[in-house]
Design an enzyme around this catalytic site. Structure first.
Site, short mmCIF file in Angstrom:
data_model
loop_
_atom_site.label_atom_id
_atom_site.label_comp_id
_atom_site.label_asym_id
_atom_site.label_seq_id
_atom_site.Cartn_x
_atom_site.Cartn_y
_atom_site.Cartn_z
N LYS A 86 -45.85 28.86 2.02
CA LYS A 86 -45.91 28.76 0.56
C LYS A 86 -45.79 27.31 0.11
O LYS A 86 -45.05 26.52 0.71
CB LYS A 86 -44.79 29.61 -0.03
CG LYS A 86 -44.77 29.71 -1.54
CD LYS A 86 -43.65 30.64 -1.98
CE LYS A 86 -43.51 30.75 -3.48
NZ LYS A 86 -42.43 31.68 -3.87
N SER A 161 -43.38 34.64 -7.36
CA SER A 161 -44.12 33.40 -7.27
C SER A 161 -44.85 33.23 -5.93
O SER A 161 -45.58 32.26 -5.76
CB SER A 161 -43.17 32.23 -7.49
OG SER A 161 -42.18 32.17 -6.45
N SER A 185 -39.60 37.04 -5.92
CA SER A 185 -40.89 36.40 -5.66
C SER A 185 -41.58 36.80 -4.37
O SER A 185 -42.75 36.46 -4.16
CB SER A 185 -40.73 34.88 -5.69
OG SER A 185 -40.44 34.45 -6.99
#
Length: 479
Positions: A86, A161, A185
């Site tokens: 990520k 996210s 997330s």
């Protein structure tokens, strides 16, 4: 005919150990799919083909040497398997934007412990997955890349996210992905993308050595198509690191999370909490149906399931808002770059600057007392807590974003995700399990929460649910 991305991550690793597939083949296969599909899915901010090809060649040489020496079984559990990182996590020498135009050219020298562990385990870095600015919203839209979309309906968001990670795995651009979770997330994208995701216990995975989260809300974890794939990735990510401020209890010697994913859980006591804990939030009928279906399946599998309603209390949401805004304000942005930030980010940073030290400490105290309350009131009588993952089905791209009114946007996100932040506040592990699809073909996840440090039970129970109602065979059209 089956293609390489039809194989699970565990199956790919087995094929690499056997010499049936090479890491180079896997890497080229996924790079081709990224090149062809990423503009549609919005899974990546940065693709790293040169790094990936170099690592794949090294992994192939390592695997070949191991086979020659009769030691292929000793290779790491996901050796040779591509695993993207990520774009909130640092990889030395690779651009890390944090999803922000203010960091569009940022290339760190340092590296997060999670990235170092993935490299040491012989996995391949395809690139950095899409994330909203600083990971603050529960959708993935920024000024650097296309929005991350769930492959099940390209008009809808992949969540956030870790939305890019969810889009990548659900769309077949990666077999498994690392995500991070400070308020849901990992579990939010897993729910809206039809995947299995786990937020580990606080301290299970190190957030260091640079980007420690002093609030204790955030941690890294896996997003995967299967429970076994997630367990294997957690085995790589988990473990103590120098300087880590927390440490979850280790598994007994010789045990792994993957072994627990292959083990029956035995009869468990489950409490189902259907009512959102945030005042004024309604549960969508599809999310209620997902909860009821999961409770019924658990009963069929021999577990005791009770339903309980907890008092609705806004203090946890208020504490979370205070801590979230302080963490947004703590991001070091050059004064001349503030104008590059998204409206929501600027709003939260402004709010965070007004939170006093005493108020911040008081909010963290609310989190600790919530953890104590759940431990005393629920987890002395029950092994697992069952809730919906989200209060609503997958949202449309742009459906929650409100640049003109960031306060309304933040309230809308709280109504979308009333269940997930509880486990970030308490530090307990929680998983989102893709057991339900709507009549329109949209995935709806349910969430299982466990005692602090007890990811093993969640893995065993989730795998049992997966065997009873398999989901990995469901594939979106882009697959």
């Amino acid at each position: 005919m089956a293609q390489l991305h039809d194989l699970t991550a565990v199956e790919q690793a087995a094929a690499v150990r056997e010499g049936a597939v090479s890491p180079v083949e896997l890497t080229e296969h996924y790079l081709e799919r990224i090149d062809r599909l990423d503009a549609t899915l919005g899974a990546f901010i940065t693709v790293t083909p040169e790094v990936a090809r170099k690592q794949a060649a090294e992994a192939e040489a390592w695997a070949l040497a191991a086979r020659r020496e009769g030691a292929a079984d000793e290779l790491p559990v996901l050796h040779g398997v591509p695993v993207p990182v990520k774009d909130l996590n640092l990889v030395a020498g690779v651009r890390c934007t944090f999803g922000s135009a203010a960091f569009a050219e940022h290339v760190p020298d340092a590296e997060d412990h999670v990235a170092a562990r993935l490299r040491k385990a012989g996995t391949i870095l395809l690139g950095k997955t899409n994330t909203p600015e600083f990971g603050l919203p529960c959708y993935t839209e920024n000024r650097l890349a296309p929005p991350a979309r769930t492959p099940w309906d390209l008009e809808r968001s992949a969540g956030g996210s870790s939305g890019g990670a969810g889009a990548a795995v659900a769309g077949g651009l990666a077999p498994v992905a690392q995500g991070s979770d400070g308020g849901g997330s990992i579990r939010i994208p897993s729910s809206v993308c039809g995947l299995f995701g786990i937020k580990p216990s606080r301290g299970r995975v190190s957030g260091g050595p640079v980007l420690h989260d002093v609030s204790g809300l955030s941690t890294s974890g896996p997003i995967a198509r299967t429970v076994a794939d997630a367990a294997a990735l957690l085995d790589i990510l988990a473990g103590p690191e120098p300087g880590a401020p927390y440490g979850a209890p280790a598994l007994p010697p010789g045990e792994t999370f993957l072994s627990h994913a292959r083990r029956e859980p035995g009869p468990l006591r489950v409490v189902a909490l259907a009512d959102p804990p945030v005042p004024g939030v309604a549960l969508h009928p599809d999310c209620r149906a997902a909860l009821d279906g999961a409770a019924g399946l658990l009963r069929e599998l021999g577990h005791d399931v009770d339903e309980m309603a907890l008092p609705v209390d806004d203090s946890v949401r208020q504490a979370f808002n205070a801590v979230w805004s302080v963490m947004a304000a703590a991001r070091p942005v050059a004064p001349g770059d503030e104008h590059l930030l998204m409206p929501l980010t600027r709003h939260l940073r402004g709010a965070g600057g007004k939170v006093s030290g005493l108020d911040f400490a008081g909010a963290l105290y609310v989190f600790r007392m919530l953890g104590q309350l759940i431990a005393d009131a629920l987890l002395t009588s029950y092994d697992v807590i069952l809730t919906p993952t989200l209060a609503q089905p997958p949202a449309l791209v742009g459906g929650m974003r409100d640049d003109a009114d960031p306060t309304a946007e933040f309230d809308a996100m709280a109504a979308f995700t009333p269940f997930t932040p509880l486990y970030n506040a308490t530090g307990q592990p929680a998983v989102s399990v893709p057991l339900h699809w709507t009549d329109a073909g949209l995935p709806i996840g349910v969430m299982l929460g466990g005692r602090y440090g007890d990811e093993a039970t969640l893995m065993s129970l989730s795998a049992q649910l997966e065997r009873a109602r398999p989901w990995a065979g469901r594939r979106p059209e882009v697959w």
